[in-house]
Scaffold this active site. Structure first.
Site, PDB file in Angstrom:
ATOM      1  N   ASP B 211       8.178  48.127 -10.140  1.00 34.04           N
ATOM      2  CA  ASP B 211       8.420  47.370  -8.860  1.00 34.04           C
ATOM      3  C   ASP B 211       9.805  47.590  -8.588  1.00 34.04           C
ATOM      4  O   ASP B 211      10.708  47.163  -8.954  1.00 34.04           O
ATOM      5  CB  ASP B 211       8.210  45.646  -9.174  1.00 34.04           C
ATOM      6  N   CYS B 376      11.016  33.419  -6.077  1.00 29.03           N
ATOM      7  CA  CYS B 376       9.676  34.024  -6.674  1.00 29.03           C
ATOM      8  C   CYS B 376      10.028  34.469  -7.950  1.00 29.03           C
ATOM      9  O   CYS B 376       9.266  35.703  -8.183  1.00 29.03           O
ATOM     10  CB  CYS B 376       9.400  35.156  -5.624  1.00 29.03           C
TER      11      CYS B 376
END
Lengths: 141, 420
Positions: B211, B376
């Site tokens: 990511d 998040c």
């Protein structure tokens, strides 16, 4: 403290409820309780109510952690609902809660303010198992 | 690599000169006090060059891609494919077809979890995630695990917020199929040692998904040197538009994976009985893609390359060091994550008696935009034992003066809540 116009979210009465809350803690003879959080920010509020056989809220306490707005709003709400009949509280709307809070809030901060209001609406339908039958009947009547 | 040493050697950039390119950073562009934009980890601003490139397409070249025989369609297709080539060179992919345009990092990771995961994961197989992942690199794997019976195992952190590499090595095993890890933590700012992680992952016979949402915009990325099997990033975190992202994957993996979304563009032929998928990269680009957004991303990359990624990284490291120095002097303030030499341009913190939402609200009054919440990354915040934090995240247009304004504003907010 002197507050200017732009400071209006943190008006004195808001900070007063945050710093010296009304009935923060546990309700000694609670008949109803509910707890919830706002996962977005982690704010958490628990509200405990003592509702008598006539459906009157005898006492209201809150506990929790979170931002100034969420905690001050829960404090104001507990103060407001003592002495009210549960039918009246069920009709207490979100806009009325925002009005009670007083200070103007952006949509994101309204969620903070309304956390306690959401919790008390659920608490009214959440009699504690250990409480008397009459209280739970009143609550669900 | 020692980040501090590389920072010292890198060329300097002039943030004040760069700011002239960003309309939203000009005085009076938005109401209220002069903007100090420190929420770049969530999304960055766009320079005039990107906005102009996109407007130019809409005004002179726009049509759907890979469809029409007409002039505009061919011209727009050419621009769209040029953008792909620019991305390929930017991350040093071996082939242009290894670059798939998606809507963002989230979609890219979902594509891998769904397409690769469903045909490669078996009950009992293990996926290694780390405690510092963004939800976008957690939830797709939880969904894949639920569908396939695979198991997720979690790499813990050291006390200062770095990956525990000793535990990582222990967790890698014969059942490990995939390691999915952030290049840079979006909360702690930790720069993870990806080369070493890739080496161990491949030695264990597993694949590595990165990511890279917080790293590709801020430092040089070389997918081949890194040894990434999959790598995902987003346009809007790197001066580009929203709605465009990238998935890089090695050709052999993409060839073997089934299509993710079905529809137009991703097919070679459709009959009443079924379909044949298209060649790469169309195979993974169903429907009309974010055409102008891809071209805008290409313009953003051109801008970033002109400034230079090494200079950007060095500049952000200076800002991080300054933030640590100034915020560290505020009583009751705790900075999350490791020392600056292990970080990118992200500084998250908590302050005694000042909830992150209240901190962000008071900073906003001084024109300072930061993020407050769990960013998040709820499992990370749970691990840290805090419900939320306040995050300042920097980019090439931020200045040392803005860091000083952040620190002064936080100190004032803290004093205000403490005084009562």
């Amino acid at each position: 403290m002197r507050l200017d116009d732009r400071d209006d979210i943190y008006q004195d009465h808001v900070l007063a409820h945050y710093e010296e809350p009304f009935h923060r803690g546990h309700c000694p003879r609670a008949t109803h309780a509910h707890e919830d959080d706002n996962p977005l920010c982690g704010d958490r509020v628990r509200i405990e109510l003592e509702v008598d056989d006539a459906g009157q809220v005898q006492s209201a306490y809150f506990d929790g952690q979170g931002c100034c707005i969420s905690q001050a709003a829960a404090s104001m709400l507990c103060e407001r609902c003592e002495g009210c009949h549960i039918d009246e509280l069920r009709k207490f709307t979100a806009p009325e809660m925002l009005k009670l809070f007083g200070a103007p809030l952006t949509p994101n901060r309204q969620k903070c303010c309304l956390l306690g209001w959401r919790v008390i609406q659920s608490a009214l339908f959440s009699p504690l198992a250990a409480s008397s039958e009459s209280a739970s009947e009143q609550a669900s009547a | 690599m020692n980040a501090l040493r590389s920072a010292a050697a890198a060329p300097l950039l002039d943030p004040l000169a760069l700011r002239a390119d960003f309309p939203i950073l000009q005085p009076g562009a938005s109401p209220g006090p002069e903007l100090v934009f420190l929420d770049n980890g969530a999304s960055t601003q766009r320079p005039r060059q990107v906005l102009d490139a996109m407007t130019r397409v809409y005004e002179h070249s726009y049509a759907n891609v890979h469809r029409g025989i007409h002039r505009l369609s061919e011209e727009c297709t050419e621009l769209y494919e040029q953008a792909r080539g620019r991305v390929q060179r930017f991350v040093n992919a071996a082939e242009r077809e290894e670059i798939i345009f998606t809507r963002g990092t989230t979609e890219s990771l979902n594509l891998v979890a769904r397409s690769w995961g469903e045909v490669n994961l078996r009950p009992g197989d293990e996926i290694l995630l780390t405690l510092l992942e963004h939800h976008a690199n957690i939830v797709p794997w939880q969904q894949a695990a639920a569908r396939t019976g695979a198991v997720i195992r979690w790499v813990p952190l050291t006390d200062d917020g770095r990956l525990d590499l000793a535990k990582f090595s222990e967790l890698l095993g014969p059942r490990t199929r995939l390691v999915a890890v952030a290049a840079i933590s979006n909360v702690l700012g930790t720069v993870n040692p990806l080369v070493e992680i890739a080496r161990q992952t491949h030695a264990a016979g597993a694949l590595l998904a990165v990511d890279a949402a917080q790293s590709v915009p801020h430092m040089l990325t070389d997918v081949q040197e890194l040894g990434a099997d999959f790598l995902a990033c987003s346009g809007h975190k790197m001066l580009g538009p929203t709605g465009i992202g990238v998935l890089y994957a090695r050709r052999a993996l993409l060839e073997a994976m089934p299509p993710f979304l079905g529809g137009g563009s991703m097919i070679r032929r459709v009959t009443l009985e079924g379909f044949e998928p298209a060649e790469l990269p169309s195979k993974f680009e169903a429907g009309t893609p974010p055409i102008v957004e891809a071209i805008g991303l290409g313009a953003a990359i051109e801008y970033l390359e002109r400034v230079g990624l090494a200079a950007i990284h060095a500049h952000e490291l200076r800002l991080t060091q300054e933030a640590h120095a100034l915020l560290g002097q505020i009583e009751g303030l705790r900075i999350l994550g490791p020392a600056p030499e292990h970080k990118g341009g992200i500084v998250s913190f908590v302050v005694d008696g000042l909830h992150p939402h209240d901190a962000a609200q008071l900073l906003d009054r001084d024109g300072i935009a930061v993020r407050a919440g769990h960013h998040c990354a709820m499992p990370l915040h749970q691990h840290l034992g805090i419900p939320a934090s306040t995050r300042a995240s920097f980019y090439l247009y931020n200045t040392l003066d803005e860091v000083a304004r952040l620190a002064a504003s936080i100190a004032a907010a803290r004093a205000r809540f403490k005084r009562r």
